[in-house]
Design an enzyme around this catalytic site. Structure first.
Site, PDB file in Angstrom:
ATOM      1  N   SER A 138       0.880  -1.177   0.000  1.00 36.15           N
ATOM      2  CA  SER A 138       0.000   0.000   0.000  1.00 36.15           C
ATOM      3  C   SER A 138       0.908   1.214   0.000  1.00 36.15           C
ATOM      4  CB  SER A 138      -0.843  -0.012   1.289  1.00 36.15           C
ATOM      5  OG  SER A 138      -1.431   1.245   1.529  1.00 36.15           O
ATOM      6  N   TYR A 151      -1.818  -1.342  10.439  1.00 35.00           N
ATOM      7  CA  TYR A 151      -1.811  -1.442   8.968  1.00 35.00           C
ATOM      8  C   TYR A 151      -0.507  -0.869   8.403  1.00 35.00           C
ATOM      9  CZ  TYR A 151      -3.866  -1.144   4.235  1.00 35.00           C
ATOM     10  OH  TYR A 151      -4.139  -1.285   2.896  1.00 35.00           O
TER      11      TYR A 151
END
Ligand code: NAD
Length: 256
Positions: A138, A151
């Site tokens: 990401s 995350y």
């Protein structure tokens, strides 16, 4: 381009994973599907492309399930040639409020699972002297955002793992790279749009625009189809010497 090859895409019943599985299938790769939710719908979309499809319901947070998934994939198709580590979850809370069990789950599913799939896929890839490991990291593998400690830690870890796997296999035909999307309008992000709409009393469209305005200069969501094209490039002969990169497709997010 990928006839006779097998691609295992974790978390491929929806969103980006399904988009990548379809892109790989269109180039002829047989697919091992994984994930929860609309399994029959995902399977039907892939079968319609004309490839073979197998499904395993491993929970990517559990090592024993992952070992079973890898054995199953080898039994179905001989070996995994293309491993796409895509399964991922999100939890948003500041660190002092972050439930420890959610931290463990995000790290297990978004990071540790990629270690397990890679360690189990690599021996066959190395003996064939061809393999592609693509880690769906990401933009949060490159930069941070408040509220996303687990995350961001997992995705930075995944970018690091990508580099090490690339280096350990640098003299072989096995490459490992990461893809780092910005916002992609999948169920995972729609949950964040919904939360923003409720929090600020916005419509769905207004909440989407606000999400983009905060982070993504292009004001556009990246699509699973665009990410599929990047994955195909990484599987192509032109990418034989692309090793250990973390390639963002983020509308300029990380350029700021
Ligand atoms: P999604 O929620 O649409 O899909 C996630 C997939 O993972 C689903 O198939 C789901 O069933 C599966 N899954 C969830 N938990 C699982 C588990 N424990 N075991 C096996 N499968 C599991 O999400 P998405 O947006 O398509 O995200 C896919 C990947 O892309 C994730 O790693 C995510 O972090 C990453 N990513 C997404 C975005 C975005 O904006 N959507 C941006 C950057 C990176």
């Amino acid at each position: 381009m990928l006839q006779g090859k097998t691609a295992l895409v974790t978390g491929s019943t929806s969103g980006i994973g399904l988009g990548l599985a379809k892109a790989l299938a269109r180039q002829g790769a047989n697919i091992v599907l994984n994930g929860f939710g609309d399994i029959d719908g995902a399977r039907a979309e892939l079968l319609a492309i004309g490839v073979q499809v197998a499904y395993h319901g491993a929970d990517m947070g559990r090592m024993a399930d992952i070992e079973d998934l890898m054995k199953y994939s080898a039994a179905q198709f001989g070996r995994v040639d293309i491993l796409v580590n895509n399964a991922g979850i999100q939890h948003v809370d500041d660190v002092q409020d972050f439930p420890p069990a959610r931290w463990d789950a995000v790290i297990a599913i978004n990071l540790t699972s990629a270690f397990h799939t890679a360690r189990l896929a690599l021996p066959a890839m190395r003996s064939a002297n061809w393999g592609r490991i693509i880690n769906l990291a990401s933009v949060h593998g490159l930069v941070g955002s408040a509220g996303k400690s687990a995350y961001v830690a997992a995705k930075h870890g995944l970018v690091g793992l990508t580099k090490v796997i690339a280096l350990e296999n640098a003299t072989t035909g096995v490459t490992c790279n990461a893809i780092c999307p910005g916002w992609v309008l999948t169920p995972l992000v729609q949950q964040q749009v919904d939360a923003k709409a409720v929090q600020h009393g916005l419509s769905n469209e207004q909440a989407k625009q606000q999400l983009l305005r905060e982070k993504e200069p292009s004001m556009q969501f990246t699509t699973p189809e665009e990410l599929g094209e990047l994955a195909l490039f990484l599987c192509s002969p032109a990418a034989n010497n692309v090793r250990g990169v973390a390639w963002n497709m983020d509308g300029g997010w990380a350029a700021q």
